[in-house]
Write a protein that holds these residues in place. Sequence first.
Motif, PDB file in Angstrom:
ATOM      1  N   PRO A 267       0.572  -4.835  10.129  1.00  0.00           N
ATOM      2  CA  PRO A 267       1.066  -4.115   8.945  1.00  0.00           C
ATOM      3  C   PRO A 267      -0.084  -3.904   7.962  1.00  0.00           C
ATOM      4  CG  PRO A 267       2.458  -6.020   9.428  1.00  0.00           C
ATOM      5  CD  PRO A 267       1.265  -6.125  10.316  1.00  0.00           C
TER       6      PRO A 267
ATOM      7  N   GLN B 237       4.083 -10.133   3.395  1.00  0.00           N
ATOM      8  CA  GLN B 237       3.917 -10.518   4.799  1.00  0.00           C
ATOM      9  C   GLN B 237       3.684 -12.008   4.990  1.00  0.00           C
ATOM     10  OE1 GLN B 237       4.032  -8.420   7.422  1.00  0.00           O
ATOM     11  NE2 GLN B 237       4.407  -6.623   6.150  1.00  0.00           N
ATOM     12  N   PHE B 238       3.243 -12.663   3.909  1.00  0.00           N
ATOM     13  CA  PHE B 238       2.835 -14.056   4.045  1.00  0.00           C
ATOM     14  C   PHE B 238       3.854 -15.033   3.483  1.00  0.00           C
ATOM     15  CE2 PHE B 238      -0.772 -11.375   4.392  1.00  0.00           C
ATOM     16  CZ  PHE B 238      -1.574 -11.967   5.336  1.00  0.00           C
TER      17      PHE B 238
ATOM     18  N   GLY C 292      -5.701   0.822  -7.190  1.00  0.00           N
ATOM     19  CA  GLY C 292      -5.416   2.142  -6.632  1.00  0.00           C
ATOM     20  C   GLY C 292      -4.636   2.060  -5.338  1.00  0.00           C
ATOM     21  N   ASN C 293      -3.771   3.036  -5.098  1.00  0.00           N
ATOM     22  CA  ASN C 293      -3.016   3.144  -3.848  1.00  0.00           C
ATOM     23  C   ASN C 293      -2.056   2.001  -3.568  1.00  0.00           C
ATOM     24  OD1 ASN C 293      -4.248   5.569  -3.124  1.00  0.00           O
ATOM     25  ND2 ASN C 293      -6.059   4.422  -2.436  1.00  0.00           N
ATOM     26  N   ARG C 294      -1.836   1.189  -4.562  1.00  0.00           N
ATOM     27  CA  ARG C 294      -0.866   0.118  -4.327  1.00  0.00           C
ATOM     28  C   ARG C 294       0.226   0.170  -5.374  1.00  0.00           C
ATOM     29  NH1 ARG C 294      -4.078  -5.369  -3.490  1.00  0.00           N
ATOM     30  NH2 ARG C 294      -5.939  -4.162  -3.960  1.00  0.00           N
ATOM     31  N   THR C 295       1.431  -0.261  -4.958  1.00  0.00           N
ATOM     32  CA  THR C 295       2.542  -0.285  -5.914  1.00  0.00           C
ATOM     33  C   THR C 295       3.350  -1.564  -5.737  1.00  0.00           C
ATOM     34  OG1 THR C 295       4.380   0.981  -6.802  1.00  0.00           O
ATOM     35  CG2 THR C 295       4.185   0.910  -4.412  1.00  0.00           C
TER      36      THR C 295
ATOM     37  N   TRP D 132       0.850  -1.190   0.000  1.00  0.00           N
ATOM     38  CA  TRP D 132       0.000   0.000   0.000  1.00  0.00           C
ATOM     39  C   TRP D 132       0.884   1.238   0.000  1.00  0.00           C
ATOM     40  CZ3 TRP D 132      -5.032  -0.289  -0.892  1.00  0.00           C
ATOM     41  CH2 TRP D 132      -5.693  -1.487  -0.609  1.00  0.00           C
TER      42      TRP D 132
ATOM     43  N   ASP E 138       0.140  -4.111   4.887  1.00  0.00           N
ATOM     44  CA  ASP E 138       0.250  -5.111   3.818  1.00  0.00           C
ATOM     45  C   ASP E 138      -0.228  -6.486   4.253  1.00  0.00           C
ATOM     46  OD1 ASP E 138       1.333  -3.016   2.510  1.00  0.00           O
ATOM     47  OD2 ASP E 138       3.416  -3.611   2.901  1.00  0.00           O
ATOM     48  N   SER E 139      -0.484  -6.610   5.541  1.00  0.00           N
ATOM     49  CA  SER E 139      -1.154  -7.809   6.020  1.00  0.00           C
ATOM     50  C   SER E 139      -2.646  -7.464   6.085  1.00  0.00           C
ATOM     51  CB  SER E 139      -0.577  -8.162   7.382  1.00  0.00           C
ATOM     52  OG  SER E 139      -1.143  -9.354   7.836  1.00  0.00           O
ATOM     53  N   CYS E 140      -3.449  -8.258   6.788  1.00  0.00           N
ATOM     54  CA  CYS E 140      -4.856  -7.896   6.851  1.00  0.00           C
ATOM     55  C   CYS E 140      -5.262  -7.650   8.303  1.00  0.00           C
ATOM     56  CB  CYS E 140      -5.723  -8.971   6.205  1.00  0.00           C
ATOM     57  SG  CYS E 140      -5.275 -10.630   6.703  1.00  0.00           S
TER      58      CYS E 140
END
Lengths: 84, 775
Positions: free
Chosen positions: A29, B550-551, B582-585, A16, A31-33
């Motif tokens: 984070p 993250q995973f 949107g809003n992600r890269t 994000w 980027d996690s959920c």
Amino acid sequence: MKVTVKSWTGVATWRWIANDDNCGICRMPFDSCCPDCKLPGDDCPLVWGACSHCFHIHCIVKWLHSQPQQQCPMCRQDWKFNNK
Amino acid sequence: MSKKEDLEVYWNKINYAFPILNGTLYSDCTNEEYEEIQEMIVSLGIQIRIRDLILIHIEKYLRQHVVPSFWSKFIKSDVEVKGFQLFKTAVSDLYESVTNFSGILHKLTLLNNSCSDNMPIFGEKDVLLGFKQLLRATLLAQLPLEFQYIIYFFYKVSFNVFDNEYENSDMGDDVMCSGCWNDYSDCNCAYIVKVFHDTNRKLMELQLLERLAGQVLTNFIQMRIESHIQKLCTGTFDVSHIAFLENWLDTTVMSWLTRIYCAGSSKPPPDDKNVQNAISKFKQKLSYYLYHSYTKLRIDQLFNIIIEYPDSQPAVDDIKLCLDKTDLRPTLCKNLQTALETRLLHPGVNTSEILTAYVSTIRTLRHLDPSGVILETVTKPVRNYLRNREDTVRSVVSSLTEDGAGSELAEELAKFAGEGDDENDKEDLWDEWNPDPVDADPKVNSGDRKASDIISMLVNVYGSKELFVNEYRTLLADRLLAQSVINTEKEIRYLELLKLRFGESQLHFCEVMLKDVSDSKRINALIHQDNNFEASNDKITCNGMILSAQFWPPFKDESLELPVIIKQLLENYTKSFEALKGNRTLSWIPHLGNVNIEIEIGVKKLELTVSPFNATLIMHFQDKPEWSLDELHQVMKVPVTILRRKITYWQSMGLITEKSTDYFVLVDGSDANKSNVSTNQVQEMICEDEEAESVMASAHDQREGELQVFWSYIVGMLTNLDSLPLDRIHQMLKMFASQAPGTECSLQELRQFLDTKVRTHQLVLQGGMYKLPKT
Ligand SMILES: [Zn+2]
Ligand SMILES: [Zn+2]
Ligand SMILES: [Zn+2]
């Protein structure tokens, strides 16, 4: 010798574009959920407030439901969704 | 007549009837004469005294004459036939001496009847039995040290003939009789058999057969049982032998025994309880021996039986049955443990082989001993050993997810999924409950022991489910990134199976990883529809594998500067992605992925799938045919050591050679005959880039990363307190740093961590104390 690249499969991680790494509500984070979700990204998106703070959408909605006043938990300004 | 004279007459008469009182056995006294004499004794009222006196003299006679003469024949001889003769003579002489007593014993019986005091005679109820008892007692009281020699020879000679006769071995053209080792012309077998049966009958009558020959007989029969079992059970595990052996014992062996006990007849006399008892006692001993020998043999073969399981199940069933009848459980544990150690647990055996054998052991022993106790004891060294092998988890995971041969674990995993939760069924089995065997470890819950299935036993080898799942995740990550075509369906199926086993939460990360793969396909399709993106690049098909960082397990840190056109391409992709989501890269990991390239050398074309590194390298050589290692390092931003190692790929393809040290040149089309690509008229060739190395940081690296958290605490401590021993550092970390991620850190781990710091000169170890180096 001539080298022709026919296809290139690259590996990337997505993130994000936010001014912080972690959600101020759930501390996870971005980027996690959020704790209620299993899948990040499309299934647990971020939202921005007019104050420019951002959260997991599920976190801020839950927060707003639990509060008498609709305020940003970070700066206490009135919360407004910013559809940027 | 004076009274004294009277007495002398009486005494002479008594001596006449019982010459034993003077030390001889022979008497001319007739029955009528004896009747008179006994009447006289009874009228004098001395019958009891006379009887007892005679008994004393009988005993004396046996002790002084009969028994010493019997034992005198038991001399140590080296000649079998002489031993045979000696024993035969000893027995028949003894028998004759005993027969000579019959006159006395008859009279003594009459005398004893007249006593009517019901006194037992040498502990027995009548004179005859008492006499035999006395004889045996006296014999055994003088037993010489080496008495078994001639008995052994006697039975050895006899058995040889006996075997020959009853086993109807073929005579063949031998000149010698295989029974008595004489020429056929003067074969002695018939005589030997006669003597054999005769001697046995006499010993039986004297009730001495078992006492004198029992041990030797038992040894002989045991040897035959042994050799029979050996012959029967070599190499085959797929047949149960127990019923067959029991039957063999009942018929063949028992018929030998009966013949020995019954002087050659194959049926015991129906009214002779003694013989029947003796035979049935003997049979009990022998059948124990049979089970014992058979089980021992099978125990020696157990490792091979395990390897062949389940084909060897009949053999396992046999052992199971016999373990209840023998006391060989501890032997089994010890032997199997040793076999496993010597045959499996050394560096020459692959981890996957050890695992296969381990799984087989689990299966076999579970069948053999449902309580799980043997399994636990025996496989402990295997588990300890596997724990110290680096590739154990990896081997377990890959065999779990493999198809085809060697995929027993995969089957096992699927089986578990099929079984589901049958806790309720178990309730009904309460009446089949059995206590734990005595060798069970009381600290372990028996339910746990039984419930642990093969996969959890394997997982437990490594200590924790987490570590195992982590390794699976790393392996999955490698597979997903390495394959250009991913069989997502198969991976999802295995993931589902693993989830049933390890729980959703443990494998949630893997689920996201698989979803990333399928999402990436969709994203690629959408981006290829993006006209802006397609317009900017018409030649190269660009795909992305978009990961949720993250995973995924952490990636190894590697740098690689891609060629400009590729960087441009990926940038365009990123733009298109940003427009889509949107809003992600995106952040590209340049060294990961795969590249399809076509190389034309002269008229030859070569199509290859290579790593981004290899593609970048060869593209640079297209621009400029000669590079020094340092120049390559400048443009690719890859350490020289890695460059040197990886450039060998193109060297082995024959496209690049090292002209001088660290100076590489392209092998041009003009001297293309040097390249092994052009040796044949191969126009096109698909090659796979063989870099099998994991792109993930290893579990060890990951853990070290986690421990790094402690480093600032440790530096702080040592700054304030100067120097500390290991355990103090450990304690203080526990107190102050326990909230940090990576939470628990064992003393062992801490020591390793600090040692790496010492090696990199960030710490000094002096006399067991850690210190910061002086700056
Ligand atoms: Zn949140
Ligand atoms: Zn959510
Ligand atoms: Zn705010």
